[in-house]
Design a protein around this motif. Structure first.
Motif, mmCIF file in Angstrom:
data_model
loop_
_atom_site.group_PDB
_atom_site.id
_atom_site.type_symbol
_atom_site.label_atom_id
_atom_site.label_comp_id
_atom_site.label_asym_id
_atom_site.label_seq_id
_atom_site.Cartn_x
_atom_site.Cartn_y
_atom_site.Cartn_z
ATOM 1 N N PHE A 99 1.234 -3.313 4.009
ATOM 2 C CA PHE A 99 0.671 -4.258 3.044
ATOM 3 C C PHE A 99 -0.724 -4.670 3.498
ATOM 4 N N SER A 100 -1.583 -4.956 2.551
ATOM 5 C CA SER A 100 -2.845 -5.595 2.921
ATOM 6 C C SER A 100 -2.523 -7.026 3.344
ATOM 7 N N ILE A 156 0.859 -1.182 0.000
ATOM 8 C CA ILE A 156 0.000 0.000 0.000
ATOM 9 C C ILE A 156 0.895 1.231 0.000
ATOM 10 N N SER A 157 0.916 1.916 -1.118
ATOM 11 C CA SER A 157 1.761 3.101 -1.264
ATOM 12 C C SER A 157 1.099 4.301 -0.598
ATOM 13 N N ALA A 193 -5.685 5.812 10.004
ATOM 14 C CA ALA A 193 -6.533 4.786 9.388
ATOM 15 C C ALA A 193 -5.817 3.445 9.347
ATOM 16 N N ILE A 194 -4.522 3.468 9.078
ATOM 17 C CA ILE A 194 -3.739 2.230 9.043
ATOM 18 C C ILE A 194 -3.768 1.540 10.405
ATOM 19 N N ILE A 195 -3.676 2.316 11.476
ATOM 20 C CA ILE A 195 -3.732 1.742 12.829
ATOM 21 C C ILE A 195 -5.077 1.061 13.055
ATOM 22 N N MET A 196 -6.160 1.710 12.613
ATOM 23 C CA MET A 196 -7.499 1.131 12.760
ATOM 24 C C MET A 196 -7.625 -0.160 11.954
ATOM 25 N N LEU A 197 -7.072 -0.164 10.753
ATOM 26 C CA LEU A 197 -7.169 -1.343 9.887
ATOM 27 C C LEU A 197 -6.276 -2.480 10.390
ATOM 28 N N GLN A 198 -5.177 -2.127 11.049
ATOM 29 C CA GLN A 198 -4.341 -3.156 11.681
ATOM 30 C C GLN A 198 -5.134 -3.902 12.746
ATOM 31 N N GLU A 238 -0.992 -5.000 7.468
ATOM 32 C CA GLU A 238 0.140 -5.251 8.352
ATOM 33 C C GLU A 238 1.271 -4.305 7.977
ATOM 34 N N VAL A 239 1.967 -3.828 8.992
ATOM 35 C CA VAL A 239 3.104 -2.936 8.777
ATOM 36 C C VAL A 239 4.376 -3.734 9.019
ATOM 37 N N ARG A 240 5.201 -3.830 7.986
ATOM 38 C CA ARG A 240 6.449 -4.579 8.080
ATOM 39 C C ARG A 240 7.597 -3.584 8.213
ATOM 40 N N PRO A 241 8.331 -3.639 9.323
ATOM 41 C CA PRO A 241 9.445 -2.707 9.526
ATOM 42 C C PRO A 241 10.411 -2.709 8.343
ATOM 43 N N ARG A 242 10.739 -1.510 7.876
ATOM 44 C CA ARG A 242 11.680 -1.274 6.772
ATOM 45 C C ARG A 242 11.155 -1.750 5.411
#
Length: 225
Positions: free
Chosen positions: A67-68, A29-30, A48-53, A59-63
């Motif tokens: 991504f969905s 997700i750009s 919004a990303i925090i809510m969707l997590q 999911e947020v991948r360090p570095r």
């Protein structure tokens, strides 16, 4: 209030794209692209990303970035297992609360859509299908059951959209969906609990097998990482 509205706008925008598979499972997700297309700021996007997590949709991948979430065999099996355990029971437990006229409206709509499924947006087909299933829960009067199953229905909708997007077979499958729903309705009209469970499970098992086959094919072509 304005900041809250912007956060909700960003959340709704991203969630709709993820559930409708406009953002594919596992897709990057750009932030830049979303900010431009949705015309929102960086802060509402990140909120919004925090809510969707929290809903396990991203999911947020360090570095690596955001991504969905991918859809896996385990996801599909768990969603359908919960549905098979709870949906038929909810139907015959709250049978006296069911507004038959509303069910018949959905039945007529599904019949019309199934006849023209190739021309109907997949999202409309999937929403009509989920409206049939969620109707019983929403009219049960059991708020805890609704809170339990609403996230499951959300995941089921995403699985259905993924199935339609990747296989592009909705003309065939939606005729079968209508036929299955019609059999469930007949069992409900007869108030036959055993038949309700049987027709429900036939319907859900059919789409469980279809979804698993799609997941297997997708992972074979794209990998599972």
């Amino acid at each position: 209030m304005k900041d809250l509205n912007l956060k909700q706008q960003a959340y709704d925008y991203l969630k709709t794209k993820i559930l409708n598979c406009e953002i594919k499972p596992g897709e990057y997700i750009s932030e830049k692209d979303i900010l431009e297309s949705a015309e929102i700021g960086r802060t509402p996007f990140r909120e919004a990303i925090i809510m969707l997590q929290a809903e396990h949709l991203v999911e947020v991948r360090p570095r690596h970035g955001t991504f969905s979430t991918r859809l896996t065999r385990t996801d599909v099996i768990e969603v359908f297992s919960m549905r098979k355990m709870l949906e038929p029971v909810a139907v015959f437990t709250y049978l006296n609360r069911i507004d038959v006229s509303k069910l018949l409206e959905n039945d007529r709509l599904m019949e019309r859509l199934s006849k023209n499924a190739e021309e109907v947006p997949a999202s409309e087909l999937c929403k009509t299908d989920m409206a049939f299933h969620s109707f019983f829960i929403e009219n049960s009067g059991n708020s805890r059951l609704s809170r339990l199953l609403n996230p499951v229905f959300q995941d089921a909708y995403r699985i259905s959209m993924f199935n339609n997007w990747f296989t592009n077979t909705r003309g065939r499958t939606w005729k079968e969906t209508y036929d299955h729903h019609h059999l469930i309705l007949q069992a409900i009209f007869k108030e036959d609990k055993q038949e309700i469970v049987s027709t429900y499970n036939t319907h859900l098992n059919y789409y469980l097998a279809s979804a698993l086959a799609t997941i297997d094919l997708y992972e074979k072509e794209h990998g599972s990482d």
